[in-house]
Write a protein that holds these residues in place. Sequence first.
Motif, PDB file in Angstrom:
ATOM      1  N   ILE A 574      73.976 -76.559  56.799  1.00  0.00           N
ATOM      2  CA  ILE A 574      74.686 -75.911  55.772  1.00  0.00           C
ATOM      3  C   ILE A 574      75.054 -74.557  57.251  1.00  0.00           C
ATOM      4  N   GLU A 575      76.692 -74.378  56.944  1.00  0.00           N
ATOM      5  CA  GLU A 575      77.140 -74.050  57.783  1.00  0.00           C
ATOM      6  C   GLU A 575      77.546 -72.676  58.689  1.00  0.00           C
ATOM      7  N   LEU A 576      77.071 -72.709  59.637  1.00  0.00           N
ATOM      8  CA  LEU A 576      77.406 -71.065  60.124  1.00  0.00           C
ATOM      9  C   LEU A 576      78.407 -70.353  60.036  1.00  0.00           C
ATOM     10  N   PRO A 577      78.877 -68.889  59.878  1.00  0.00           N
ATOM     11  CA  PRO A 577      79.842 -68.363  59.746  1.00  0.00           C
ATOM     12  C   PRO A 577      81.085 -68.388  61.118  1.00  0.00           C
ATOM     13  N   GLU A 578      80.613 -69.008  62.408  1.00  0.00           N
ATOM     14  CA  GLU A 578      81.643 -69.271  63.780  1.00  0.00           C
ATOM     15  C   GLU A 578      82.143 -70.721  62.857  1.00  0.00           C
ATOM     16  N   GLN A 579      81.070 -71.914  62.284  1.00  0.00           N
ATOM     17  CA  GLN A 579      81.479 -73.404  62.600  1.00  0.00           C
ATOM     18  C   GLN A 579      82.435 -73.700  61.016  1.00  0.00           C
ATOM     19  N   TYR A 580      81.947 -72.285  60.226  1.00  0.00           N
ATOM     20  CA  TYR A 580      83.554 -72.570  58.507  1.00  0.00           C
ATOM     21  C   TYR A 580      84.682 -72.205  59.684  1.00  0.00           C
ATOM     22  N   LYS A 581      84.618 -70.935  60.823  1.00  0.00           N
ATOM     23  CA  LYS A 581      85.843 -70.563  60.875  1.00  0.00           C
ATOM     24  C   LYS A 581      86.594 -71.356  61.526  1.00  0.00           C
ATOM     25  N   LEU A 582      86.008 -72.992  62.465  1.00  0.00           N
ATOM     26  CA  LEU A 582      86.560 -73.394  63.349  1.00  0.00           C
ATOM     27  C   LEU A 582      86.942 -74.194  62.175  1.00  0.00           C
ATOM     28  N   ARG A 583      86.060 -75.188  61.209  1.00  0.00           N
ATOM     29  CA  ARG A 583      86.710 -75.972  60.998  1.00  0.00           C
ATOM     30  C   ARG A 583      87.399 -75.355  59.487  1.00  0.00           C
ATOM     31  N   LYS A 584      87.987 -73.840  58.623  1.00  0.00           N
ATOM     32  CA  LYS A 584      89.116 -73.844  58.616  1.00  0.00           C
ATOM     33  C   LYS A 584      90.140 -73.362  58.886  1.00  0.00           C
ATOM     34  N   LEU A 585      90.685 -73.410  60.447  1.00  0.00           N
ATOM     35  CA  LEU A 585      91.044 -73.402  61.762  1.00  0.00           C
ATOM     36  C   LEU A 585      91.347 -74.998  62.149  1.00  0.00           C
ATOM     37  N   GLU A 586      90.770 -75.086  61.580  1.00  0.00           N
ATOM     38  CA  GLU A 586      91.071 -77.204  61.911  1.00  0.00           C
ATOM     39  C   GLU A 586      92.055 -77.373  60.853  1.00  0.00           C
ATOM     40  N   TRP A 587      91.888 -77.348  59.478  1.00  0.00           N
ATOM     41  CA  TRP A 587      91.966 -77.880  58.071  1.00  0.00           C
ATOM     42  C   TRP A 587      93.251 -77.297  58.149  1.00  0.00           C
ATOM     43  N   ALA A 588      93.999 -75.406  58.760  1.00  0.00           N
ATOM     44  CA  ALA A 588      94.997 -74.817  58.915  1.00  0.00           C
ATOM     45  C   ALA A 588      96.256 -75.871  59.592  1.00  0.00           C
ATOM     46  N   TYR A 589      96.111 -76.370  61.129  1.00  0.00           N
ATOM     47  CA  TYR A 589      96.264 -76.648  61.747  1.00  0.00           C
ATOM     48  C   TYR A 589      97.317 -77.578  60.897  1.00  0.00           C
ATOM     49  N   GLU A 590      96.274 -78.769  60.682  1.00  0.00           N
ATOM     50  CA  GLU A 590      97.046 -79.928  60.295  1.00  0.00           C
ATOM     51  C   GLU A 590      97.979 -79.660  58.810  1.00  0.00           C
ATOM     52  N   HIS A 591      97.650 -78.889  58.002  1.00  0.00           N
ATOM     53  CA  HIS A 591      98.246 -78.718  57.249  1.00  0.00           C
ATOM     54  C   HIS A 591      99.538 -77.622  57.516  1.00  0.00           C
ATOM     55  N   LEU A 592      99.541 -77.312  58.713  1.00  0.00           N
ATOM     56  CA  LEU A 592     100.775 -77.007  59.445  1.00  0.00           C
ATOM     57  C   LEU A 592     102.139 -78.858  59.866  1.00  0.00           C
ATOM     58  N   LEU A 593     101.251 -78.734  61.133  1.00  0.00           N
ATOM     59  CA  LEU A 593     101.722 -80.121  60.975  1.00  0.00           C
ATOM     60  C   LEU A 593     102.122 -81.010  60.498  1.00  0.00           C
ATOM     61  N   VAL A 594     101.702 -81.353  59.350  1.00  0.00           N
ATOM     62  CA  VAL A 594     102.194 -82.613  57.909  1.00  0.00           C
ATOM     63  C   VAL A 594     103.174 -81.855  57.139  1.00  0.00           C
ATOM     64  N   ASN A 595     103.174 -80.474  57.124  1.00  0.00           N
ATOM     65  CA  ASN A 595     104.598 -79.572  56.576  1.00  0.00           C
ATOM     66  C   ASN A 595     105.858 -79.504  57.536  1.00  0.00           C
ATOM     67  N   ASN A 596     105.458 -79.568  59.069  1.00  0.00           N
ATOM     68  CA  ASN A 596     106.648 -79.519  60.327  1.00  0.00           C
ATOM     69  C   ASN A 596     106.933 -78.081  60.010  1.00  0.00           C
ATOM     70  N   LEU A 604      98.975 -69.850  61.809  1.00  0.00           N
ATOM     71  CA  LEU A 604      97.303 -70.230  62.127  1.00  0.00           C
ATOM     72  C   LEU A 604      96.504 -69.141  60.992  1.00  0.00           C
ATOM     73  N   ILE A 605      96.438 -68.099  61.963  1.00  0.00           N
ATOM     74  CA  ILE A 605      95.515 -67.571  61.116  1.00  0.00           C
ATOM     75  C   ILE A 605      95.815 -66.858  59.828  1.00  0.00           C
ATOM     76  N   ASN A 606      96.981 -66.777  59.729  1.00  0.00           N
ATOM     77  CA  ASN A 606      96.964 -66.776  57.963  1.00  0.00           C
ATOM     78  C   ASN A 606      96.817 -67.443  56.932  1.00  0.00           C
ATOM     79  N   LYS A 607      97.279 -68.672  57.673  1.00  0.00           N
ATOM     80  CA  LYS A 607      97.042 -70.062  56.651  1.00  0.00           C
ATOM     81  C   LYS A 607      95.482 -70.335  56.728  1.00  0.00           C
ATOM     82  N   ALA A 608      94.575 -69.888  57.442  1.00  0.00           N
ATOM     83  CA  ALA A 608      93.845 -69.635  57.849  1.00  0.00           C
ATOM     84  C   ALA A 608      92.190 -69.074  56.854  1.00  0.00           C
ATOM     85  N   ALA A 609      92.994 -67.597  57.093  1.00  0.00           N
ATOM     86  CA  ALA A 609      92.177 -66.669  55.534  1.00  0.00           C
ATOM     87  C   ALA A 609      91.648 -65.966  57.160  1.00  0.00           C
TER      88      ALA A 609
END
Length: 630
Positions: A574-596, A604-609
Amino acid sequence: MITSFPTPYPDEIFHSLIARYHMYSGNLIYKHTALDLFGVPNINLNRNLPSHLGTLIDNMSNKPLNLEDLIINHTLYPYFTAFKSKKDREKVKNSMIYNNYHQPVKFGLTGTVKSEKLLQHCYKCIEEDTNKYGETYWHRIHQVPGVLVCPYHKIPLIWSSKKSFDSYYYYNFCIASSEALLDKPVEREVNEEELDLLYRYAVEAEWILSQSKYEKVYEFPLDIKKILKSKGDFFRKNGSIKHNKLYLDFKNIFSTSFLNLMQSPIKNNENSWLRSILKRNRSHPLRHILMIMFLSDSISDFNYKLNNTPPPKEEEQCPFGLGPWPCLNPTHSKYKKDVINNVELRVIRDTKLLMGVFKCSCGFVYSRRATYPESEGNYRINKISFGPLWEKKLTTLIKEGYKLQSICKKLQADQSTVKRYATLLNLEFSWKGHTLDELKKSGKYTNTKCKFEKKLSERRNLWLDLIERDQNVTSVTNSSLYRWLLRNDREWLIKNYPKSKRCKEPKRIINWEERDKELLEEIKEIIREWKRLETSRPKKITKYSLAMQSKNPNFLTNDIDKIPLTLNYLNTVIELPEQYKLRKLEWAYEHLLVNNEPLTKTKLINKAAISNNPKTNLIIEEFLLSKKCK
């Protein structure tokens, strides 16, 4: 028009009466019951002082209820108007008869003292009701504000912890026998001192409710000041009240914890209710009773002090005087001699009059109302149970061949009574063309118990035929036959109740050890496939989200203590709030890279919400440093 309506039980509150009608009628929706009784689907019935009572009586075809009796004996009208003028009482009564719900507020009948949100009951009262009537009901005395102890059994009242009365919005009715409401009841814990004071208050509240024809009008605060002057040194020479002394004496009698329970804490200042009750008659009845308890032993004693009359003597307290009392069995050797030492006092349910029951050692029992003049009172009889000595004398007289008139004269009974007992005792006789066999065939003097058993057998057979033809629970419970059996043969009815089509199958016994292992594997498989579940954005791994993906969510939400292996595994994934935030940041980072798209902090903050606040700013900064973002 309402064709049938339940008969009120003693001291049954109006809300309970309506709830029983809803149950007996078989209505599935509470709106239908409101429509039947009041002609409108939506109605808000005040629990203490209900309105629209005149409409209810008008809608009844055979008028089984008396409007005055309904208000006096089945609502809290006597309690809330006990210290009001006759004019105000009439106004409150009219507001209850007609559709004027907001009137009680204008007369100061509500205030800082609130009624309990939960309907209350007593364990022993439930048991006694079930044994006597086959069901229980909400007692009026238990719903009086401040009554937390049963005045009949001196035990704390219970209430359900599941659903408050306030949640029964508008036209919802709460049934006392509902298992859902009496499941896991809560009992208030009170110490011995509080219990005695709460019991004393409950007894006084019950006394007020029982005085249905009590017309005493108090003139508060004048009456209180009158008794204060006779009680002690509470007044100065200039006529002002010593409020400090009154405050200290009141605190000596009533503890702080007790006053808090009664919603009446006191302070030694101008805003205290203890001072305001001495200025104007706008206080809650509960506080009037507390003040009377402070000034005297009881309300009746308070009345004697007001009128400067002594309390009744011991012989005057019993309406039948001091014993012993006479035996009125004409076949007893001590006929009309004072040999009965004890009298049992009872209250007649309909008239509220007092009745005495006198039992002699010869088996003869008679009862007498306390309303006859003294000249004939000692020998006046209402009801009789003759006993074995009287029956033996009847047997002897019939065998000796006495005529009917002679037997009636010797036994002091009418002809119908003598015939009935002779038939029940199976004595051979022939009077005025009547013989034992003829009276047995006519059934005129058959034992009432035998008649009831015959009627019971017939009703049971009719019920079995009915449920054989129709297994629909709604239709069979909406019948007069069902209601009769519910009152007179409840246990048999429950055993022979039709099974609803919606009834669930009996619960199977679960092997929790095996279920725990199976559930553990299922959760592991869900975790392995979690990426597949995240179709658009990251999804937080929580106990609830895992439960929603499992075959049976209840095991993870309701039975978590029965699956220790799965619970231990859940604590690791079960994810703690900090772990979930890091995972959302990782997802947002990869999404920005793929879309150039530009890798800026804001993007990054806006994409990760994720909100950029002091609590999460450190997590965001560390992630940006690790990725070398701007």
